[in-house]
Design a protein around this motif. Sequence first.
Motif, PDB file in Angstrom:
ATOM      1  N   UNK A 145       0.788  -1.295   0.020  1.00 60.32           N
ATOM      2  CA  UNK A 145       0.192  -0.069   0.023  1.00 60.32           C
ATOM      3  C   UNK A 145       0.760   1.292  -0.075  1.00 60.32           C
ATOM      4  N   UNK A 146       0.391   2.388  -0.792  1.00 53.57           N
ATOM      5  CA  UNK A 146       0.995   3.743  -0.807  1.00 53.57           C
ATOM      6  C   UNK A 146       0.077   4.717  -0.195  1.00 53.57           C
ATOM      7  N   UNK A 147       0.302   5.595   0.617  1.00 58.76           N
ATOM      8  CA  UNK A 147      -0.581   6.574   0.998  1.00 58.76           C
ATOM      9  C   UNK A 147       0.051   7.635   1.688  1.00 58.76           C
ATOM     10  N   UNK A 148      -0.593   8.795   1.594  1.00 63.52           N
ATOM     11  CA  UNK A 148      -0.146   9.984   2.386  1.00 63.52           C
ATOM     12  C   UNK A 148      -0.763   9.914   3.800  1.00 63.52           C
ATOM     13  N   UNK A 149      -1.708   9.054   4.089  1.00 59.91           N
ATOM     14  CA  UNK A 149      -2.171   8.721   5.494  1.00 59.91           C
ATOM     15  C   UNK A 149      -1.092   8.032   6.087  1.00 59.91           C
ATOM     16  N   UNK A 150      -0.840   8.232   7.409  1.00 62.50           N
ATOM     17  CA  UNK A 150       0.391   7.597   8.071  1.00 62.50           C
ATOM     18  C   UNK A 150      -0.200   7.209   9.393  1.00 62.50           C
ATOM     19  N   UNK A 151      -1.453   7.254  10.025  1.00 56.32           N
ATOM     20  CA  UNK A 151      -1.890   6.930  11.144  1.00 56.32           C
ATOM     21  C   UNK A 151      -1.761   5.244  11.466  1.00 56.32           C
ATOM     22  N   UNK A 152      -1.487   4.808  12.553  1.00 51.90           N
ATOM     23  CA  UNK A 152      -1.471   3.468  12.836  1.00 51.90           C
ATOM     24  C   UNK A 152      -2.740   2.640  12.382  1.00 51.90           C
ATOM     25  N   UNK A 153      -3.771   3.449  12.373  1.00 51.69           N
ATOM     26  CA  UNK A 153      -5.097   2.884  12.279  1.00 51.69           C
ATOM     27  C   UNK A 153      -5.209   2.622  10.918  1.00 51.69           C
ATOM     28  N   UNK A 154      -4.624   3.470   9.996  1.00 49.56           N
ATOM     29  CA  UNK A 154      -4.563   3.387   8.433  1.00 49.56           C
ATOM     30  C   UNK A 154      -3.635   2.053   8.179  1.00 49.56           C
ATOM     31  N   UNK A 155      -2.596   2.092   8.768  1.00 47.33           N
ATOM     32  CA  UNK A 155      -1.470   0.938   8.329  1.00 47.33           C
ATOM     33  C   UNK A 155      -2.307  -0.472   8.847  1.00 47.33           C
ATOM     34  N   UNK A 156      -2.783  -0.613  10.130  1.00 45.92           N
ATOM     35  CA  UNK A 156      -3.355  -1.871  10.426  1.00 45.92           C
ATOM     36  C   UNK A 156      -4.675  -2.055   9.622  1.00 45.92           C
ATOM     37  N   UNK A 157      -5.329  -0.973   9.222  1.00 50.03           N
ATOM     38  CA  UNK A 157      -6.474  -1.382   8.345  1.00 50.03           C
ATOM     39  C   UNK A 157      -5.945  -2.109   7.154  1.00 50.03           C
ATOM     40  N   UNK A 158      -5.011  -1.552   6.694  1.00 49.96           N
ATOM     41  CA  UNK A 158      -4.174  -2.044   5.274  1.00 49.96           C
ATOM     42  C   UNK A 158      -3.698  -3.367   5.129  1.00 49.96           C
ATOM     43  N   UNK A 159      -3.206  -3.558   6.392  1.00 49.92           N
ATOM     44  CA  UNK A 159      -2.396  -5.035   6.660  1.00 49.92           C
ATOM     45  C   UNK A 159      -3.950  -5.971   7.008  1.00 49.92           C
ATOM     46  N   UNK A 160      -4.904  -5.516   7.566  1.00 45.37           N
ATOM     47  CA  UNK A 160      -5.889  -6.087   8.053  1.00 45.37           C
ATOM     48  C   UNK A 160      -6.916  -6.669   6.718  1.00 45.37           C
ATOM     49  N   UNK A 161      -6.920  -6.036   5.805  1.00 42.26           N
ATOM     50  CA  UNK A 161      -7.570  -6.222   4.702  1.00 42.26           C
ATOM     51  C   UNK A 161      -6.774  -7.239   3.582  1.00 42.26           C
ATOM     52  N   UNK A 162      -5.751  -7.420   3.906  1.00 44.58           N
ATOM     53  CA  UNK A 162      -4.947  -8.279   3.236  1.00 44.58           C
ATOM     54  C   UNK A 162      -3.589  -7.793   2.545  1.00 44.58           C
ATOM     55  N   UNK A 163      -3.324  -6.482   2.853  1.00 48.40           N
ATOM     56  CA  UNK A 163      -2.046  -5.933   2.598  1.00 48.40           C
ATOM     57  C   UNK A 163      -0.797  -6.567   3.096  1.00 48.40           C
ATOM     58  N   UNK A 164       0.200  -6.705   2.576  1.00 44.93           N
ATOM     59  CA  UNK A 164       1.544  -7.099   2.975  1.00 44.93           C
ATOM     60  C   UNK A 164       2.531  -6.119   3.556  1.00 44.93           C
ATOM     61  N   UNK A 165       2.297  -4.830   3.322  1.00 47.29           N
ATOM     62  CA  UNK A 165       3.280  -3.647   3.651  1.00 47.29           C
ATOM     63  C   UNK A 165       2.713  -2.325   3.357  1.00 47.29           C
ATOM     64  N   UNK A 166       3.267  -1.376   3.859  1.00 42.43           N
ATOM     65  CA  UNK A 166       2.585   0.006   3.459  1.00 42.43           C
ATOM     66  C   UNK A 166       3.871   1.025   3.586  1.00 42.43           C
ATOM     67  N   UNK A 167       3.833   1.825   2.741  1.00 43.03           N
ATOM     68  CA  UNK A 167       4.670   2.939   2.473  1.00 43.03           C
ATOM     69  C   UNK A 167       3.905   4.408   2.628  1.00 43.03           C
ATOM     70  N   UNK A 168       4.356   5.309   3.383  1.00 46.30           N
ATOM     71  CA  UNK A 168       3.784   6.533   3.317  1.00 46.30           C
ATOM     72  C   UNK A 168       4.280   7.583   2.229  1.00 46.30           C
ATOM     73  N   UNK A 169       3.502   8.377   1.708  1.00 45.88           N
ATOM     74  CA  UNK A 169       4.041   9.277   0.672  1.00 45.88           C
ATOM     75  C   UNK A 169       4.168  10.644   1.571  1.00 45.88           C
ATOM     76  N   UNK A 170       5.341  11.445   1.154  1.00 49.05           N
ATOM     77  CA  UNK A 170       5.930  11.175   0.188  1.00 49.05           C
ATOM     78  C   UNK A 170       7.262  10.141   0.321  1.00 49.05           C
ATOM     79  N   UNK A 171       7.727   9.454  -0.540  1.00 51.44           N
ATOM     80  CA  UNK A 171       8.813   8.791  -0.349  1.00 51.44           C
ATOM     81  C   UNK A 171       9.690   8.829  -1.686  1.00 51.44           C
ATOM     82  N   UNK A 172      10.806   8.411  -1.232  1.00 51.46           N
ATOM     83  CA  UNK A 172      12.149   8.491  -2.341  1.00 51.46           C
ATOM     84  C   UNK A 172      11.893   7.360  -3.271  1.00 51.46           C
TER      85      UNK A 172
END
Length: 230
Positions: A77-104
Amino acid sequence: MLDCLIIDDEISISKTIYEYFTLFNLSCEYAVDFESGLQKAAEQKPALILLDVNLGKQSGFNLCKKLREMSDVPILFMSARNTDDDILTALGVGGDDYITKPFSMTVLYAKVKAMLKRNTIIQKTVSSDIIRFGNIEIEQDSGRVLRNAEPVKLKPLELKLLLYLIANKGRRLTKDELLEKVWEDTFIGEGTLSVHIRHLREKLEEDPKNPRFIKTMWGSGYMFENEEIF
Protein backbone atom coordinates in the motif's frame (compact mmCIF):
# COMPACT_ATOMS: atom_id res chain seq x y z
CA MET A 1 4.82 -12.56 -15.70
CA LEU A 2 4.55 -8.84 -15.02
CA ASP A 3 6.85 -7.77 -12.18
CA CYS A 4 4.79 -4.89 -10.85
CA LEU A 5 1.34 -3.37 -11.33
CA ILE A 6 0.97 0.20 -10.05
CA ILE A 7 -2.56 1.30 -9.13
CA ASP A 8 -2.74 5.01 -8.23
CA ASP A 9 -5.29 7.61 -9.35
CA GLU A 10 -2.55 10.28 -9.52
CA ILE A 11 -1.28 9.76 -13.04
CA SER A 12 1.93 11.71 -12.42
CA ILE A 13 2.88 9.39 -9.54
CA SER A 14 2.02 6.25 -11.52
CA LYS A 15 4.11 7.41 -14.48
CA THR A 16 7.06 8.41 -12.29
CA ILE A 17 7.15 5.02 -10.58
CA TYR A 18 6.68 3.24 -13.91
CA GLU A 19 9.53 5.14 -15.56
CA TYR A 20 11.87 4.69 -12.60
CA PHE A 21 11.26 0.96 -12.29
CA THR A 22 11.70 0.33 -16.00
CA LEU A 23 15.15 1.93 -15.76
CA PHE A 24 16.05 -1.08 -13.57
CA ASN A 25 14.48 -3.58 -15.96
CA LEU A 26 11.36 -4.27 -13.93
CA SER A 27 8.41 -4.98 -16.18
CA CYS A 28 5.58 -2.68 -15.11
CA GLU A 29 2.15 -1.43 -16.01
CA TYR A 30 -0.10 1.06 -14.26
CA ALA A 31 -3.79 1.70 -13.76
CA VAL A 32 -5.45 4.86 -12.46
CA ASP A 33 -8.79 3.64 -11.13
CA PHE A 34 -10.49 0.77 -9.30
CA GLU A 35 -11.97 -1.01 -12.33
CA SER A 36 -8.91 -0.91 -14.60
CA GLY A 37 -6.69 -1.93 -11.69
CA LEU A 38 -8.82 -4.99 -10.98
CA GLN A 39 -8.96 -5.91 -14.67
CA LYS A 40 -5.21 -5.58 -15.21
CA ALA A 41 -4.47 -7.58 -12.07
CA ALA A 42 -6.68 -10.41 -13.37
CA GLU A 43 -5.22 -10.32 -16.89
CA GLN A 44 -1.54 -9.63 -16.20
CA LYS A 45 -1.11 -11.64 -12.97
CA PRO A 46 1.67 -9.39 -11.62
CA ALA A 47 4.24 -10.63 -9.12
CA LEU A 48 3.59 -7.53 -6.98
CA ILE A 49 0.96 -4.78 -6.75
CA LEU A 50 1.57 -1.21 -5.56
CA LEU A 51 -1.81 0.09 -4.41
CA ASP A 52 -2.84 3.58 -3.36
CA VAL A 53 -5.31 3.81 -0.46
CA ASN A 54 -7.36 6.55 -2.15
CA LEU A 55 -8.64 5.81 -5.67
CA GLY A 56 -10.80 8.80 -6.44
CA LYS A 57 -14.25 8.10 -5.02
CA GLN A 58 -13.31 4.48 -4.32
CA SER A 59 -11.06 2.83 -1.77
CA GLY A 60 -7.85 0.90 -2.21
CA PHE A 61 -8.87 -1.09 0.86
CA ASN A 62 -11.95 -2.36 -0.98
CA LEU A 63 -9.88 -3.14 -4.07
CA CYS A 64 -7.45 -5.12 -1.91
CA LYS A 65 -10.36 -7.24 -0.64
CA LYS A 66 -11.40 -7.95 -4.24
CA LEU A 67 -7.84 -8.84 -5.21
CA ARG A 68 -7.57 -11.22 -2.27
CA GLU A 69 -10.59 -13.13 -3.58
CA MET A 70 -8.60 -14.14 -6.65
CA SER A 71 -4.92 -13.98 -5.70
CA ASP A 72 -2.28 -14.07 -2.95
CA VAL A 73 -0.09 -11.59 -4.85
CA PRO A 74 1.98 -9.41 -2.47
CA ILE A 75 0.36 -5.97 -2.10
CA LEU A 76 2.29 -2.88 -1.01
CA PHE A 77 0.00 0.00 0.00
CA MET A 78 1.01 3.60 -0.70
CA SER A 79 -0.64 6.54 1.04
CA ALA A 80 -0.16 9.99 2.52
CA ARG A 81 -2.23 8.72 5.45
CA ASN A 82 0.22 7.60 8.11
CA THR A 83 -1.79 6.82 11.24
CA ASP A 84 -1.48 3.45 12.95
CA ASP A 85 -5.18 2.83 12.23
CA ASP A 86 -4.64 3.28 8.48
CA ILE A 87 -1.62 0.97 8.47
CA LEU A 88 -3.37 -1.71 10.52
CA THR A 89 -6.45 -1.47 8.29
CA ALA A 90 -4.27 -1.95 5.20
CA LEU A 91 -2.65 -5.04 6.67
CA GLY A 92 -5.96 -6.28 8.03
CA VAL A 93 -7.68 -6.32 4.62
CA GLY A 94 -4.85 -8.34 3.08
CA GLY A 95 -1.98 -5.96 2.41
CA ASP A 96 1.59 -7.13 2.98
CA ASP A 97 3.28 -3.81 3.66
CA TYR A 98 2.70 -0.05 3.73
CA ILE A 99 4.75 2.96 2.68
CA THR A 100 3.79 6.57 3.36
CA LYS A 101 3.92 9.39 0.84
CA PRO A 102 6.03 11.28 0.08
CA PHE A 103 8.70 8.62 -0.40
CA SER A 104 11.94 8.51 -2.33
CA MET A 105 12.11 6.32 -5.42
CA THR A 106 15.20 4.60 -4.03
CA VAL A 107 13.38 3.53 -0.85
CA LEU A 108 10.33 2.39 -2.80
CA TYR A 109 12.48 0.43 -5.24
CA ALA A 110 14.36 -1.21 -2.35
CA LYS A 111 11.09 -2.32 -0.74
CA VAL A 112 9.74 -3.66 -4.02
CA LYS A 113 12.93 -5.59 -4.78
CA ALA A 114 12.91 -7.07 -1.26
CA MET A 115 9.28 -8.15 -1.61
CA LEU A 116 9.89 -9.71 -5.03
CA LYS A 117 12.95 -11.52 -3.69
CA ARG A 118 11.02 -12.86 -0.69
CA ASN A 119 8.25 -14.17 -2.90
CA THR A 120 10.74 -15.91 -5.21
CA ILE A 121 12.52 -17.52 -2.24
CA ILE A 122 9.22 -18.73 -0.80
CA GLN A 123 8.30 -20.36 -4.12
CA LYS A 124 11.72 -22.03 -4.58
CA THR A 125 12.65 -23.23 -1.12
CA VAL A 126 9.66 -25.27 0.00
CA SER A 127 10.44 -28.97 0.45
CA SER A 128 8.32 -32.05 -0.14
CA ASP A 129 7.97 -32.78 3.58
CA ILE A 130 4.65 -32.72 5.37
CA ILE A 131 4.55 -31.02 8.78
CA ARG A 132 1.82 -31.90 11.27
CA PHE A 133 1.02 -30.44 14.67
CA GLY A 134 -2.25 -30.47 16.57
CA ASN A 135 -5.02 -30.39 13.96
CA ILE A 136 -2.78 -28.66 11.39
CA GLU A 137 -1.09 -30.21 8.36
CA ILE A 138 1.28 -28.33 6.04
CA GLU A 139 2.22 -29.70 2.63
CA GLN A 140 5.43 -27.83 1.97
CA ASP A 141 5.74 -28.76 -1.69
CA SER A 142 2.45 -27.10 -2.55
CA GLY A 143 2.23 -24.63 0.32
CA ARG A 144 -1.17 -26.15 1.14
CA VAL A 145 -2.29 -25.82 4.76
CA LEU A 146 -5.11 -27.86 6.30
CA ARG A 147 -6.90 -27.40 9.61
CA ASN A 148 -9.15 -30.30 10.63
CA ALA A 149 -8.64 -31.53 7.04
CA GLU A 150 -10.13 -28.28 5.68
CA PRO A 151 -8.00 -25.91 3.55
CA VAL A 152 -6.70 -22.77 5.25
CA LYS A 153 -5.61 -19.95 2.98
CA LEU A 154 -2.27 -18.44 4.00
CA LYS A 155 -0.56 -15.67 2.10
CA PRO A 156 3.00 -16.53 0.98
CA LEU A 157 4.55 -14.31 3.66
CA GLU A 158 2.32 -15.82 6.35
CA LEU A 159 3.48 -19.28 5.27
CA LYS A 160 7.13 -18.23 5.33
CA LEU A 161 6.71 -16.77 8.81
CA LEU A 162 4.98 -19.92 10.04
CA LEU A 163 7.68 -22.20 8.62
CA TYR A 164 10.42 -20.08 10.20
CA LEU A 165 8.69 -20.25 13.57
CA ILE A 166 8.32 -24.03 13.24
CA ALA A 167 11.94 -24.50 12.13
CA ASN A 168 13.00 -22.73 15.33
CA LYS A 169 10.43 -24.28 17.66
CA GLY A 170 11.21 -23.94 21.34
CA ARG A 171 13.52 -20.97 20.74
CA ARG A 172 12.67 -17.38 21.56
CA LEU A 173 12.71 -15.38 18.35
CA THR A 174 13.17 -11.65 18.72
CA LYS A 175 11.18 -9.25 16.61
CA ASP A 176 14.40 -8.04 14.98
CA GLU A 177 15.34 -11.59 13.97
CA LEU A 178 11.93 -12.27 12.45
CA LEU A 179 12.00 -9.02 10.50
CA GLU A 180 15.52 -9.78 9.24
CA LYS A 181 15.07 -13.46 8.41
CA VAL A 182 11.47 -13.52 7.18
CA TRP A 183 10.95 -10.06 5.69
CA GLU A 184 14.62 -9.37 4.79
CA ASP A 185 13.69 -5.71 4.79
CA THR A 186 15.00 -3.06 7.18
CA PHE A 187 12.09 -0.76 6.36
CA ILE A 188 9.45 -3.05 7.93
CA GLY A 189 7.88 -1.95 11.21
CA GLU A 190 6.92 -4.07 14.21
CA GLY A 191 3.23 -3.39 13.53
CA THR A 192 3.47 -5.43 10.33
CA LEU A 193 4.91 -8.38 12.24
CA SER A 194 2.26 -8.27 14.97
CA VAL A 195 -0.56 -8.19 12.39
CA HIS A 196 0.86 -11.24 10.58
CA ILE A 197 1.19 -13.09 13.90
CA ARG A 198 -2.44 -12.23 14.71
CA HIS A 199 -3.58 -13.50 11.29
CA LEU A 200 -1.73 -16.80 11.79
CA ARG A 201 -3.33 -17.27 15.18
CA GLU A 202 -6.79 -16.51 13.82
CA LYS A 203 -6.33 -19.05 11.05
CA LEU A 204 -4.60 -21.83 13.00
CA GLU A 205 -5.35 -21.58 16.71
CA GLU A 206 -8.51 -22.89 18.37
CA ASP A 207 -8.44 -19.87 20.67
CA PRO A 208 -6.41 -17.04 19.06
CA LYS A 209 -6.49 -15.00 22.28
CA ASN A 210 -4.99 -17.91 24.21
CA PRO A 211 -2.69 -19.46 21.59
CA ARG A 212 -1.41 -22.99 21.98
CA PHE A 213 1.33 -22.86 19.36
CA ILE A 214 2.45 -19.28 18.62
CA LYS A 215 3.35 -17.80 22.00
CA THR A 216 4.20 -14.18 22.77
CA MET A 217 7.38 -13.68 24.77
CA TRP A 218 6.42 -10.39 26.35
CA GLY A 219 8.84 -7.59 25.56
CA SER A 220 11.08 -9.75 23.44
CA GLY A 221 9.39 -11.65 20.61
CA TYR A 222 7.64 -14.93 19.85
CA MET A 223 8.11 -18.68 20.20
CA PHE A 224 6.55 -21.67 18.46
CA GLU A 225 5.80 -24.10 21.25
CA ASN A 226 4.73 -27.66 20.50
CA GLU A 227 6.36 -30.93 21.47
CA GLU A 228 4.14 -33.06 19.24
CA ILE A 229 5.21 -31.58 15.91
CA PHE A 230 6.20 -34.17 13.31
